[in-house]
Design a protein around this motif. Structure first.
Motif, mmCIF file in Angstrom:
data_model
loop_
_atom_site.group_PDB
_atom_site.id
_atom_site.type_symbol
_atom_site.label_atom_id
_atom_site.label_comp_id
_atom_site.label_asym_id
_atom_site.label_seq_id
_atom_site.Cartn_x
_atom_site.Cartn_y
_atom_site.Cartn_z
ATOM 1 N N ARG A 44 1.103 -1.127 0.003
ATOM 2 C CA ARG A 44 -0.039 0.040 -0.115
ATOM 3 C C ARG A 44 0.867 1.216 0.028
ATOM 4 O O ARG A 44 0.724 2.423 -0.595
ATOM 5 N N GLU A 45 1.789 1.280 0.922
ATOM 6 C CA GLU A 45 2.689 2.351 0.775
ATOM 7 C C GLU A 45 3.442 2.492 -0.537
ATOM 8 O O GLU A 45 3.798 3.787 -0.994
ATOM 9 N N SER A 46 3.893 1.438 -1.155
ATOM 10 C CA SER A 46 4.617 1.514 -2.488
ATOM 11 C C SER A 46 3.616 2.220 -3.330
ATOM 12 O O SER A 46 4.198 2.947 -4.304
ATOM 13 N N GLU A 47 2.408 1.672 -3.365
ATOM 14 C CA GLU A 47 1.347 2.445 -4.333
ATOM 15 C C GLU A 47 1.171 3.781 -4.159
ATOM 16 O O GLU A 47 1.042 4.509 -5.121
ATOM 17 N N ASN A 48 1.212 4.248 -2.954
ATOM 18 C CA ASN A 48 0.948 5.550 -2.618
ATOM 19 C C ASN A 48 2.176 6.270 -3.095
ATOM 20 O O ASN A 48 2.016 7.480 -3.631
ATOM 21 N N VAL A 49 3.254 5.750 -2.795
ATOM 22 C CA VAL A 49 4.482 6.557 -3.405
ATOM 23 C C VAL A 49 4.553 6.825 -4.943
ATOM 24 O O VAL A 49 4.680 7.790 -5.313
ATOM 25 N N THR A 50 4.182 5.680 -5.678
ATOM 26 C CA THR A 50 3.967 5.616 -7.008
ATOM 27 C C THR A 50 2.954 6.618 -7.531
ATOM 28 O O THR A 50 3.169 7.118 -8.432
ATOM 29 N N ARG A 51 1.961 6.789 -6.860
ATOM 30 C CA ARG A 51 0.959 7.719 -7.198
ATOM 31 C C ARG A 51 1.136 8.832 -7.317
ATOM 32 O O ARG A 51 0.998 9.997 -7.920
ATOM 33 N N LEU A 52 2.096 9.490 -5.948
ATOM 34 C CA LEU A 52 2.574 10.781 -5.909
ATOM 35 C C LEU A 52 3.525 11.216 -6.988
ATOM 36 O O LEU A 52 3.649 12.404 -7.338
ATOM 37 N N ASN A 53 4.290 10.209 -7.432
ATOM 38 C CA ASN A 53 5.555 10.475 -8.266
ATOM 39 C C ASN A 53 4.884 10.498 -9.972
ATOM 40 O O ASN A 53 5.728 11.001 -10.610
ATOM 41 N N LEU A 54 3.790 10.032 -10.249
ATOM 42 C CA LEU A 54 3.294 9.988 -11.264
ATOM 43 C C LEU A 54 2.634 11.625 -11.716
ATOM 44 O O LEU A 54 2.166 12.033 -11.029
ATOM 45 N N SER A 55 2.977 11.963 -13.004
ATOM 46 C CA SER A 55 2.166 13.028 -13.700
ATOM 47 C C SER A 55 1.192 12.549 -14.704
ATOM 48 O O SER A 55 1.695 12.179 -15.798
ATOM 49 N N PHE A 56 0.152 12.567 -14.188
ATOM 50 C CA PHE A 56 -1.153 12.033 -15.069
ATOM 51 C C PHE A 56 -1.267 12.849 -16.480
ATOM 52 O O PHE A 56 -1.903 12.120 -17.408
ATOM 53 N N SER A 57 -0.991 14.207 -16.358
ATOM 54 C CA SER A 57 -0.986 14.775 -17.527
ATOM 55 C C SER A 57 0.266 14.982 -18.745
ATOM 56 O O SER A 57 0.168 15.555 -19.600
ATOM 57 N N ASP A 58 1.277 14.276 -18.255
ATOM 58 C CA ASP A 58 2.380 14.120 -18.841
ATOM 59 C C ASP A 58 2.901 12.696 -19.108
ATOM 60 O O ASP A 58 3.962 12.103 -18.619
ATOM 61 N N PRO A 59 2.576 12.291 -20.302
ATOM 62 C CA PRO A 59 2.918 10.808 -20.655
ATOM 63 C C PRO A 59 4.357 10.648 -20.959
ATOM 64 O O PRO A 59 4.861 9.389 -20.842
ATOM 65 N N ALA A 60 4.870 11.576 -21.100
ATOM 66 C CA ALA A 60 6.392 11.283 -21.585
ATOM 67 C C ALA A 60 7.432 11.187 -20.330
ATOM 68 O O ALA A 60 8.525 10.537 -20.513
ATOM 69 N N THR A 61 6.565 11.248 -19.068
ATOM 70 C CA THR A 61 7.590 10.970 -17.912
ATOM 71 C C THR A 61 7.209 9.454 -17.409
ATOM 72 O O THR A 61 7.879 9.098 -16.272
ATOM 73 N N TRP A 62 6.404 9.072 -17.981
ATOM 74 C CA TRP A 62 6.078 7.427 -17.831
ATOM 75 C C TRP A 62 7.010 6.481 -18.311
ATOM 76 O O TRP A 62 6.999 5.884 -19.322
ATOM 77 N N ALA A 63 8.078 6.538 -17.793
ATOM 78 C CA ALA A 63 9.262 5.527 -18.164
ATOM 79 C C ALA A 63 9.252 4.072 -18.052
ATOM 80 O O ALA A 63 9.094 3.525 -19.245
ATOM 81 N N LYS A 64 8.388 3.541 -17.041
ATOM 82 C CA LYS A 64 8.367 2.294 -16.745
ATOM 83 C C LYS A 64 7.004 1.820 -16.434
ATOM 84 O O LYS A 64 6.460 2.279 -15.371
ATOM 85 N N CYS A 65 6.211 1.253 -17.248
ATOM 86 C CA CYS A 65 4.830 1.185 -17.227
ATOM 87 C C CYS A 65 4.498 -0.457 -16.902
ATOM 88 O O CYS A 65 4.408 -1.195 -17.568
ATOM 89 N N ASN A 66 4.755 -0.831 -15.620
ATOM 90 C CA ASN A 66 4.607 -2.169 -15.036
ATOM 91 C C ASN A 66 3.057 -2.153 -14.607
ATOM 92 O O ASN A 66 2.017 -1.263 -14.980
ATOM 93 N N ASP A 67 2.725 -3.374 -14.172
ATOM 94 C CA ASP A 67 1.319 -3.555 -13.873
ATOM 95 C C ASP A 67 0.621 -2.470 -12.878
ATOM 96 O O ASP A 67 -0.421 -2.094 -13.017
ATOM 97 N N GLN A 68 1.341 -2.266 -11.823
ATOM 98 C CA GLN A 68 0.965 -1.324 -10.963
ATOM 99 C C GLN A 68 0.791 0.040 -11.202
ATOM 100 O O GLN A 68 -0.088 0.890 -11.179
ATOM 101 N N VAL A 69 1.790 0.528 -12.266
ATOM 102 C CA VAL A 69 1.461 1.995 -13.037
ATOM 103 C C VAL A 69 0.360 1.901 -13.860
ATOM 104 O O VAL A 69 -0.367 2.808 -13.685
ATOM 105 N N ARG A 70 0.068 0.959 -14.630
ATOM 106 C CA ARG A 70 -1.071 0.911 -15.617
ATOM 107 C C ARG A 70 -2.380 1.055 -14.965
ATOM 108 O O ARG A 70 -3.232 1.562 -15.180
ATOM 109 N N GLN A 71 -2.329 0.156 -13.543
ATOM 110 C CA GLN A 71 -3.633 0.131 -13.116
ATOM 111 C C GLN A 71 -3.794 1.596 -12.458
ATOM 112 O O GLN A 71 -5.007 1.949 -12.330
#
Length: 714
Positions: A44-71
């Motif tokens: 849960r903590e890892s998911e929260n950290v990932t969610r905070l580091n993601l820029s939902f409006s900038d797809p160029a920053t999505w370097a690694k799209c694993n299952d957790q990031v996709r979800q």
């Protein structure tokens, strides 16, 4: 493929997926909507950290799209940049928000929700192709690095949205979005199936544990000649399972799975029966031990008997006073004396030191402090067994054996000779007199023994009863009683046609050689009647009197300490000084070093107050119930403790003997530790049936699941 047809197929596919998940959502069980309780906190903590580091409006920053990031991204959805000063390239061209819309041939506009602009790279991306695009196929620039060809952007977008790769990724995106919407990810679907299977096995185990409890409590055999379903001779356990399947759909489904060989672990074999028996017996023992700890003071009752391998098996009985707790106290509950069977223990040494070591080890395993042990009862003697057949019937049976000419050979002749010898032995007048004597003694002892076996029978009553028995035996040790015994034996001899005479002993009396001249000559008894009276009749009665006096003396010692509280009502007729003497004596008896159970001065004042309130002839248990019913325990705590210890003391070891009678085959079948463990478990279920019925089956299923978690997966 024509453009309109491709769009129609995508729309139909999306609609089909929506209908499918809406239908499944309506049929979903309540437990499938529950969140996963076993989710790891770190995840849960890892998911929260990932969610905070993601820029939902900038797809160029999505370097690694694993299952957790996709979800996370699909759950959030594409975020399009609208209010922004889009930069111009070298040819003064830039991204226009008009590209977010697609103009159809009929003039209508359709929103391109999959299109996203990256402010960091000044390029556009396809949301679904960026997340689900495959690197093994030729992918569009919109999925990898993005496109910034603003001159040809309209053509690029039109070509991309009609490509098969985009349509496939778009479909995958929408399916995952729907799954997330209804909390139906692949992991959660898998978890739901696992939970459904767990619930299935829990219900099956609940039925099997209940069945084992019924068979054990009723002393019924489990196994038959084989272990195959739907065949004769497969035992009570499998037959009851078949019976349950007739009315229980769940058990019927279980048997169908077994029949169709859909499962290999079905939990109907002998091993699972033994494990469930042990599980139930352990639960019963834990409940008994918990009650004993709550009662604090306890006594132990021990008895022994050898098994088939001549190893002594010691039964363990625990006795304590079960009292209502402050949480459950009500008018219907009362103080009760409990004696519980805890099992058998093999004794490697039958000496006092060996038994003491075994007892201490057992108390340590049960976490029962030995300093709270207040009484012990032991009996390691042999049991006398007999049949209530008439002497005449035995005599006639022996005559029939002697006159049976069909008995030939060495064994047949031996049987006839033995029958003749026994016939001669029991037809003597001496035997008839001894039979009448033993009948009178054992009848009186039996009356006393039956009263002493009651759990509620206290030591004061036992002393009175033993006193009556001793009085009877002393009365039989007289010439008049001997003559009366001869009269009764004469009536029996007349019925059997046996002469009522004492035959002289044919053995010649050996004359003892004197060592010194001043020794007097022995004067042997030559009269057969007098010899029988002295050497047998009086000897038997003297032995019986001695054994009663020994038991009487031990109880007198206890009565000298506790006797004054057997009749609390009569204490109001005694002076405070007399009561104080008794209380000081009791305090000293219940003191070990610096530790003591009661305070003599407080007990004295408490007894004087209670004596004026209880009824005449109130037993110690009645007094304790009176205190509890009137909520006086906090006012007279020392009296409560003294009465509890008194009622904890055992009068006899009858409970230990009864535990052996429950396990009648102990001398024959306790050959292996596994079989012994099974039989002991069944004995606990049978003897402690009341506690067995109060065991929570849901809790047992949970314990069993934890025990089997390493071996089996539901």
């Amino acid at each position: 493929m024509p453009k309109d047809q491709a769009e129609m197929e995508v729309g139909m596919r999306v609609s089909q997926v929506e209908e499918e998940f809406e239908e499944r959502n309506l049929n979903i069980e309540d437990e499938s909507n529950e969140t996963c309780e076993d989710q790891n906190l770190e995840d849960r903590e890892s998911e929260n950290v990932t969610r905070l580091n993601l820029s939902f409006s900038d797809p160029a920053t999505w370097a690694k799209c694993n299952d957790q990031v996709r979800q996370i991204l699909v759950e959030h959805g594409p975020e399009q940049v609208q209010q922004f000063d889009f930069p111009k390239d070298s040819k003064q061209r830039k991204f226009l928000t008009i590209h977010y819309k697609r103009r159809l041939v009929n003039g209508e506009e359709m929103h391109r929700q999959w299109l996203q602009y990256s402010t960091s790279s000044d390029s556009v991306f396809c949301f679904c192709c960026k997340l689900f695009g495959s690197s093994t196929t030729d992918t569009s620039s919109l999925s990898e690095k993005g496109s910034r060809d603003w001159k040809n952007m309209s053509a690029i977008l039109s070509r991309h949205e009609k490509s098969s790769e985009h349509l496939t990724n778009f479909q995958t995106w929408k399916e995952l979005e729907l799954r997330l919407k209804y909390k139906r990810t692949f992991d959660e679907e898998h978890l739901r199936l696992i939970k459904q299977e767990e619930k299935y096995w829990q219900q099956i185990l609940k039925r099997l544990i209940a069945l084992v409890r019924v068979l054990g409590v009723q002393n019924l055999a489990f196994r038959g000649t084989h272990e195959k379903l739907h065949t004769s001779g497969n035992g009570n356990f499998l037959k009851f399972v078949e019976y349950l399947a007739l009315f229980d759909p769940l058990m019927d489904e279980h048997l169908c799975r077994i029949k169709d060989q859909e499962m290999h672990v079905h939990y109907l074999g002998k091993d699972i029966q033994n494990e469930l028996i042990q599980l139930l017996s352990n639960a019963i023992k834990q409940k008994i031990i918990a009650s004993a700890r709550a009662a604090k003071y306890f006594s132990i009752i021990l008895d022994c008997t050898p098994d088939a391998d001549h190893v002594e098996q010691m039964t363990t009985i625990i006795r304590f006073v079960d009292r209502p707790t402050s949480e459950t106290e009500n008018e219907t509950e009362s103080v009760c004396i409990k004696e519980h069977f805890l099992g058998f223990v093999s004794l490697t040494e039958t000496t006092g030191a060996g038994m003491t070591e075994t007892i201490l080890h057992q108390l340590e395993e049960m976490s029962l402090p030995i300093e709270n042990l207040r009484g012990q009862g032991y009996d390691n003697g042999s049991n006398m067994k007999g049949k209530e057949n008439g002497l005449g019937d035995i005599y006639d049976a022996l005559i029939d054996i002697y006159e049976d000419t069909t008995l030939t050979g060495s064994s047949g002749n031996t049987s006839r000779v033995d029958a003749k010898a026994l016939t001669k032995a029991i037809s003597s007048f001496k035997f008839l007199v001894s039979l009448v004597l033993w009948y009178d003694i054992l009848f009186e002892i039996n009356m006393t023994s039956k009263q002493l076996q009651a759990k509620e029978f206290d030591i004061c009553d036992a002393i009175k009863q033993l006193g009556e028995t001793k009085k009877f035996l002393v009365g039989r040790r007289s010439d008049a009683a001997f003559e009366k015994t001869l009269v009764d034996a004469g009536e029996l001899a007349e019925e059997l046609d046996v002469p009522a005479l004492f035959e002289p002993d044919p053995i010649r009396i050996r004359k003892k050689r004197k060592q010194f001249t001043y020794e007097a000559d022995d004067e042997p008894i030559y009269n057969p009647k007098e010899k029988f009276k002295v050497n047998f009749y009086f000897a038997v009665i003297d032995t019986a009197i001695h054994l009663v006096e020994e038991r009487f003396t031990l109880m007198q010692q206890i009565s000298s300490v506790f006797g004054f509280i057997y009749d609390v009502y009569s204490l109001q007729n005694k002076t405070p000084k007399q009561i104080m003497e008794h209380c000081l004596n009791l305090e000293q008896a219940l003191q070990h070093g610096e530790s003591k159970d009661i305070d003599a001065f407080d007990l004295c004042s408490e007894l004087q107050a209670i004596a004026r309130r209880v009824q005449r002839s109130s037993s110690p248990q009645d007094v304790l119930n009176f205190i509890w019913e009137n909520k006086l325990a906090d006012s007279v705590p020392n009296t409560v403790i003294a009465l509890r210890i008194l009622l904890t003391l055992p009068v006899s070891v009858a409970s230990g003997e009864r535990s052996f009678s429950k396990l009648k085959l102990i001398k024959t079948y306790l050959r292996t530790s596994m079989l012994q463990q099974r039989l002991v478990g069944l004995s606990i279920l049978s003897i402690e049936h009341d506690i067995a019925h109060s065991i929570d089956l849901e809790e047992l299923v949970s314990k069993f699941a934890k025990l089997k978690a390493r071996k089996h997966k539901f």
